[in-house]
Scaffold this motif. Structure first.
Motif, PDB file in Angstrom:
ATOM      1  N   VAL B   4      46.703  36.297  43.038  1.00 32.62           N
ATOM      2  CA  VAL B   4      46.479  36.587  44.505  1.00 32.62           C
ATOM      3  C   VAL B   4      47.908  36.587  45.242  1.00 32.62           C
ATOM      4  N   GLN B  25      45.284  41.450  45.060  1.00 35.18           N
ATOM      5  CA  GLN B  25      44.889  40.684  43.909  1.00 35.18           C
ATOM      6  C   GLN B  25      44.909  41.704  42.689  1.00 35.18           C
ATOM      7  N   HIS B  29      38.785  42.385  41.606  1.00 37.76           N
ATOM      8  CA  HIS B  29      37.674  41.600  42.135  1.00 37.76           C
ATOM      9  C   HIS B  29      37.054  42.360  43.333  1.00 37.76           C
ATOM     10  N   ASN B  31      35.302  41.284  45.689  1.00 36.81           N
ATOM     11  CA  ASN B  31      35.422  40.296  47.028  1.00 36.81           C
ATOM     12  C   ASN B  31      36.577  39.705  47.527  1.00 36.81           C
ATOM     13  N   MET B  32      37.130  39.827  48.875  1.00 38.28           N
ATOM     14  CA  MET B  32      38.133  39.137  49.065  1.00 38.28           C
ATOM     15  C   MET B  32      38.037  38.489  50.419  1.00 38.28           C
ATOM     16  N   ARG B  68      40.312  47.337  54.491  1.00 39.99           N
ATOM     17  CA  ARG B  68      40.488  47.270  52.982  1.00 39.99           C
ATOM     18  C   ARG B  68      40.158  48.693  52.405  1.00 39.99           C
ATOM     19  N   GLU B  72      42.262  46.378  45.629  1.00 38.88           N
ATOM     20  CA  GLU B  72      42.994  45.282  45.458  1.00 38.88           C
ATOM     21  C   GLU B  72      43.763  44.892  46.791  1.00 38.88           C
ATOM     22  N   CYS B  91      44.483  33.976  51.841  1.00 40.48           N
ATOM     23  CA  CYS B  91      43.767  34.926  51.417  1.00 40.48           C
ATOM     24  C   CYS B  91      43.060  34.408  49.902  1.00 40.48           C
ATOM     25  N   SER B  93      40.148  35.785  46.539  1.00 44.51           N
ATOM     26  CA  SER B  93      39.220  36.696  45.939  1.00 44.51           C
ATOM     27  C   SER B  93      38.273  36.066  44.841  1.00 44.51           C
ATOM     28  N   HIS B  94      37.131  36.722  44.814  1.00 42.94           N
ATOM     29  CA  HIS B  94      36.433  36.388  43.514  1.00 42.94           C
ATOM     30  C   HIS B  94      35.676  37.466  42.855  1.00 42.94           C
ATOM     31  N   GLN B 103      36.723  30.886  44.086  1.00 43.74           N
ATOM     32  CA  GLN B 103      37.426  31.783  44.725  1.00 43.74           C
ATOM     33  C   GLN B 103      38.860  31.380  44.410  1.00 43.74           C
TER      34      GLN B 103
END
Lengths: 110, 114
Positions: B4, B25, B29, B31-32, B68, B72, B91, B93-94, B103
């Motif tokens: 990330v 990222q 992923h 989710n961010m 978004r 990415e 920041c 992500s997962h 995360q």
């Protein structure tokens, strides 16, 4: 609403000693995370605890979870200077959201 | 390894300026997240996104917006920066599912608003 509280917030200890950081959370959380942050750096994942009674160990750090007491602990054994950092616990609320504690700044003196 | 990245490590802006913080990222992923970190307060969630063009307010969204447009990349926007927004911004992500769902965090942007 999940709330997470850590104590102590500051901890200064001597090398070679043992100590425990406590993480209490207010409502059900299906998992508990521990992160480490070095000064000026980002967060690094240490442990993820998924179930009641879960215990995980990595070197001198051991984390455990008691879901009935809504308590997780991070135990430091025979501390060394390299473990000086800020440690955060976090619970999960919903599918994605993590709620973090305030952080415990750990200083280990030679 | 998950990576990330954030566009700046340090940023100094003036009150009233529009500020963009970028996060990328490389692990596909869904989710961010954007957090701000202040001493004694831990990390507080500003906004998160679970898919392209989807966003959800976190605990402290006031004064911020997000964008978004691509999977990415997740941007945090301060429409009119104020001194109270001086902070460290992180920041994360997962990905979907999995036992751990931890995360992964970027290096952070320390923003100073003068």
């Amino acid at each position: 609403e999940l709330k997470v509280e850590q104590n102590p917030l500051f901890l200064s200890m001597q090398e070679g000693k043992n100590y425990t950081i406590y993480c209490n959370y207010s409502t059900t959380s299906d998992r508990l995370y521990w992160y480490r942050q070095d000064p000026g750096k980002s967060l690094e994942s240490l442990f993820v605890l998924l179930s009641n009674g879960a215990v995980k160990q990595e070197g001198r750090l051991m984390a455990s979870l008691d879901t009935k007491a809504r308590l997780s602990t991070l135990h430091i054994t025979a501390a060394v200077h390299d473990l000086s950092a800020t440690y955060f616990c976090a619970g999960r609320e919903g599918a994605q959201k993590l709620v973090f504690g305030q952080g415990t700044r750990l200083t280990i003196n030679p | 390894d998950v990576k990330v990245t954030q566009s700046s490590r340090y940023l100094v802006k003036r009150t009233g300026e529009k500020v963009f913080l970028e996060c990328v990222q490389d692990m596909d992923h869904e989710n961010m997240f954007w957090y701000r970190q202040d001493p004694g307060l831990g990390l507080r969630l500003i906004y998160f996104s679970y898919d392209v063009k989807m966003k959800e307010k976190g605990d402290i969204p006031e004064g911020y917006s997000v964008s978004r447009e691509k999977k990415e990349r997740f941007s945090l926007i301060l429409e009119s920066a104020s001194t109270s927004q001086t902070s460290m911004y992180l920041c994360a992500s997962h990905g979907p599912g999995g036992a751990y769902n931890e995360q992964f965090f970027g290096p952070g942007t320390r923003l100073t608003v003068l």
